[in-house]
Design an enzyme around this catalytic site. Structure first.
Site, PDB file in Angstrom:
ATOM      1  N   ASP A  42       0.811  -1.216   0.000  1.00  0.00           N
ATOM      2  CA  ASP A  42       0.000   0.000   0.000  1.00  0.00           C
ATOM      3  C   ASP A  42       0.843   1.265   0.000  1.00  0.00           C
ATOM      4  O   ASP A  42       1.964   1.277   0.505  1.00  0.00           O
ATOM      5  CB  ASP A  42      -0.916   0.027   1.229  1.00  0.00           C
ATOM      6  CG  ASP A  42      -1.925  -1.091   1.234  1.00  0.00           C
ATOM      7  OD1 ASP A  42      -2.348  -1.523   0.159  1.00  0.00           O
ATOM      8  OD2 ASP A  42      -2.290  -1.535   2.341  1.00  0.00           O
ATOM      9  N   PHE A  43       0.261   2.340  -0.497  1.00  0.00           N
ATOM     10  CA  PHE A  43       0.867   3.670  -0.543  1.00  0.00           C
ATOM     11  C   PHE A  43       1.389   4.072   0.834  1.00  0.00           C
ATOM     12  O   PHE A  43       2.471   4.640   0.959  1.00  0.00           O
ATOM     13  CB  PHE A  43      -0.199   4.661  -1.042  1.00  0.00           C
ATOM     14  CG  PHE A  43       0.265   6.071  -1.202  1.00  0.00           C
ATOM     15  CD1 PHE A  43       1.064   6.436  -2.280  1.00  0.00           C
ATOM     16  CD2 PHE A  43      -0.108   7.043  -0.299  1.00  0.00           C
ATOM     17  CE1 PHE A  43       1.484   7.747  -2.442  1.00  0.00           C
ATOM     18  CE2 PHE A  43       0.305   8.358  -0.456  1.00  0.00           C
ATOM     19  CZ  PHE A  43       1.099   8.714  -1.528  1.00  0.00           C
TER      20      PHE A  43
END
Length: 179
Positions: A42-43
């Site tokens: 994830d970011f």
């Protein structure tokens, strides 16, 4: 070719971003041409991302049937109790069904680099570090699992995938590894 990359916080696991304004991507780290991520991170997560130019290898690394263990160091808000840890170990029911059992243990804070921006510290709320190893990889699974047992995730760092670890890789650093 197999590349181990330490993905910094706030970087997309792709080489382009069509959003406005554009967010940082893998293109900014001088990775070899022709590689692509074998899986995602994830970011707002950090740590080990494997990249390859070999489709079969990517499939072997990411297909749930191959059960590659993924180990995460997770800073959670709260003081994990025995019941919470046992729930994570036996499997948690999420909105997309029950998770497989995970290996979970409490650890001392790992020797990590400072995060930018730093994790918010609240003097009245304790936090703790867990090491969680999964053999499945659902979307935002670790965050959803810890939240389900009342321990929201503050920081998430993937430390290892199968036999590949972060070791001494600094954020944004990469090295070629043996498949």
């Amino acid at each position: 070719m197999l590349i181990a990359f330490n993905k910094p916080f706030g970087v997309l696991c792709q080489f382009t971003d069509r959003s406005t304004p554009a967010r940082p991507t893998l293109a900014g780290f001088g990775l070899p041409a022709g590689v692509y991520p074998a899986g995602r991170l994830d970011f707002d997560s950090e740590g080990l991302l494997l990249l390859t130019d070999d489709g079969r290898l990517a499939h072997r690394l990411t297909d749930p049937r191959h059960k590659q263990p993924k180990t995460y160091w997770v800073q959670v808000e709260g003081d994990p109790g025995t019941a919470q840890l046992e729930a994570l170990r036996t499997g948690v029911v999420l909105n997309d069904g029950p998770t497989l059992p995970a290996r979970v243990r409490r650890i001392d804070a790992p020797p990590l680099w400072p995060r930018d921006p730093p994790v918010r510290v609240r003097k009245t709320v304790p936090d703790a570090w867990l090491e969680i190893t999964l053999t499945e990889g659902r979307n935002r699974q670790v965050r959803r699992m810890t939240a389900a047992v009342g321990l929201p995730t503050l920081r998430l760092v993937r430390a290892a995938i199968g036999g590949h670890g972060l070791d001494t890789l600094a954020p944004g650093g990469w090295r070629q590894v043996q498949a």
